[in-house]
Design an enzyme around this catalytic site. Structure first.
Site, mmCIF file in Angstrom:
data_model
loop_
_atom_site.group_PDB
_atom_site.id
_atom_site.type_symbol
_atom_site.label_atom_id
_atom_site.label_comp_id
_atom_site.label_asym_id
_atom_site.label_seq_id
_atom_site.Cartn_x
_atom_site.Cartn_y
_atom_site.Cartn_z
ATOM 1 N N GLY A 155 0.812 -1.205 0.000
ATOM 2 C CA GLY A 155 0.000 0.000 0.000
ATOM 3 C C GLY A 155 0.846 1.256 0.000
ATOM 4 N N CYS A 156 0.200 2.385 -0.290
ATOM 5 C CA CYS A 156 0.932 3.647 -0.421
ATOM 6 C C CYS A 156 1.483 4.139 0.908
ATOM 7 C CB CYS A 156 0.044 4.701 -1.064
ATOM 8 S SG CYS A 156 -1.539 4.986 -0.224
ATOM 9 N N TYR A 157 0.729 4.004 1.992
ATOM 10 C CA TYR A 157 1.234 4.431 3.299
ATOM 11 C C TYR A 157 2.308 3.473 3.850
ATOM 12 C CZ TYR A 157 -2.523 7.954 3.983
ATOM 13 O OH TYR A 157 -3.360 9.035 3.888
ATOM 14 N N PRO A 158 2.096 2.163 3.808
ATOM 15 C CA PRO A 158 3.121 1.269 4.353
ATOM 16 C C PRO A 158 4.463 1.334 3.635
ATOM 17 C CG PRO A 158 1.021 0.140 4.242
ATOM 18 C CD PRO A 158 0.846 1.430 3.509
ATOM 19 N N PRO A 160 6.534 3.847 2.481
ATOM 20 C CA PRO A 160 7.577 4.667 3.106
ATOM 21 C C PRO A 160 7.816 4.334 4.573
ATOM 22 C CG PRO A 160 5.584 5.958 2.801
ATOM 23 C CD PRO A 160 5.358 4.658 2.087
#
Length: 352
Positions: A155-158, A160
């Site tokens: 996912g986009c948040y996990p 980084p």
């Protein structure tokens, strides 16, 4: 079809992420887009649903087809699934059993089986495939991705958060335990479907939290860190919607190990991602910025030690549709096909 090209299906081609997959793969030298599948836009052309892709002369006029596993299996060797949560869990097993390799851009294969009722609201229909799925964070798991039948695109948040914290936890520079994560995302992260919450009238000038404290990326952050380090952490995550279209910024705060400095944190991240084309570790004092990552398959990482409070702070920035979704999927596809992971992927953002 180009001789020797891999036949690739994009399923969910009408959405934002599906459009990005097509944009990136259209110029891929080793890929032939053999199937563009959709649900609500079946019968429309690619140019109808993505006018910005209309100048792709060999693709703009392509008709979006229904997602029928038998047809997909006949015409593709790899499927990229950019579908709503729950759809891939039903679809992917049939494709895998037909011999395709699958890269799922949704959340259907990122967690352990027991997590799905709590976080996604359904019993997973293919728990055996969950055990076989490889978490597709190439900077940490490239070897496993290369041999995988099924890749769970992060996912986009996990992305980084895991990339920023895993090397520091593994080196003992940050202590396992409670991790606080603040996230900010542009509205494209909510998908293409219109809603009052993501309308211009609601988002212009607005910054507000959403889905806290039960955002579905919370257990994925915990699991990604455990897969990379063997260490368990507990994440308290609060995401926010900001008045932008693209971009994700995460700020993670964890307990700093005794005596650790900003230089120690930055040096460890530099060592971890030396030679990685899509991880940019910033020097001490520089700040991550989503704008610099726009359109690029790139994550910027910033780290500093707040010695006064004993806190390590790691900030990550990326384009949620590229390194946070479609670009990372193409990076995984390259590994699955035995290619250089950087093939056909931009590492430089569009600025200003």
């Amino acid at each position: 079809m180009r001789s020797g090209a891999a036949r690739v299906a994009v399923l969910g081609a009408s959405g934002f992420t599906g459009g990005e997959l097509v944009r990136l793969l259209a110029a891929h030298p080793a890929v032939e887009l053999s199937y563009l599948g959709a649900k609500g836009s079946v019968g429309a052309t690619l140019a109808d649903v993505h006018p910005h892709l209309s100048t792709l002369s060999d693709l703009g006029g392509r008709i979006l087809e229904p997602i029928e596993p038998d047809l997909v299996a006949e015409r593709a060797g790899v499927a990229l699934c950019a579908l709503p949560h729950g759809a891939s869990a039903e679809l992917a097993p049939a494709l895998l059993e037909a011999g395709l390799r699958v890269i799922d851009l949704g959340g259907d294969f990122r967690l352990a089986p027991g997590s799905y009722p709590e976080w996604y609201g359904f019993e997973h229909p293919a728990p055996a495939w969950l055990e076989k799925a490889v978490y597709g964070l190439p900077e940490l798991f490239a070897e496993q991705v290369a041999g995988a039948e099924l890749v769970a695109n992060p996912g986009c948040y996990p992305t980084p958060v895991v990339l920023g914290l895993a090397p520091l936890l593994a080196a003992g520079l940050v202590e396992p335990g409670l991790v606080f994560v603040d996230g900010k995302s542009g509205v494209s992260g909510a998908g293409k479907g219109p809603s009052e919450a993501t309308s211009h009238a609601s988002t212009e000038g607005s910054v507000r939290p959403y889905a806290a404290p039960r955002h579905r990326h919370t257990p994925e952050m915990e699991r990604g860190i455990e897969l990379a380090t063997g260490l368990k952490v507990q994440v308290a995550f609060v995401p926010h919607l900001v008045p932008a279209v693209r971009g994700v910024l995460t700020t993670a705060a964890a307990r700093l190990a005794e005596g650790v400095t900003t230089d120690d944190l930055v040096d460890r991240l530099r060592e971890a991602y030396a030679g990685q084309p899509f991880a940019r570790v910033l020097p001490p004092g520089a700040h991550a910025d989503t704008k610099r990552t726009r359109g690029a398959n790139l994550v910027e990482l910033e780290a500093f030690a707040d010695r006064r409070s004993g806190t390590a702070v790691v900030v990550g920035a990326l384009d949620n549709l590229v390194k946070g979704a479609a670009g990372q999927a193409v990076q995984n596809l390259n590994l699955v096909l035995g290619l250089d992971q950087a093939t056909a992927l931009p590492a430089v953002g569009v600025y200003p």
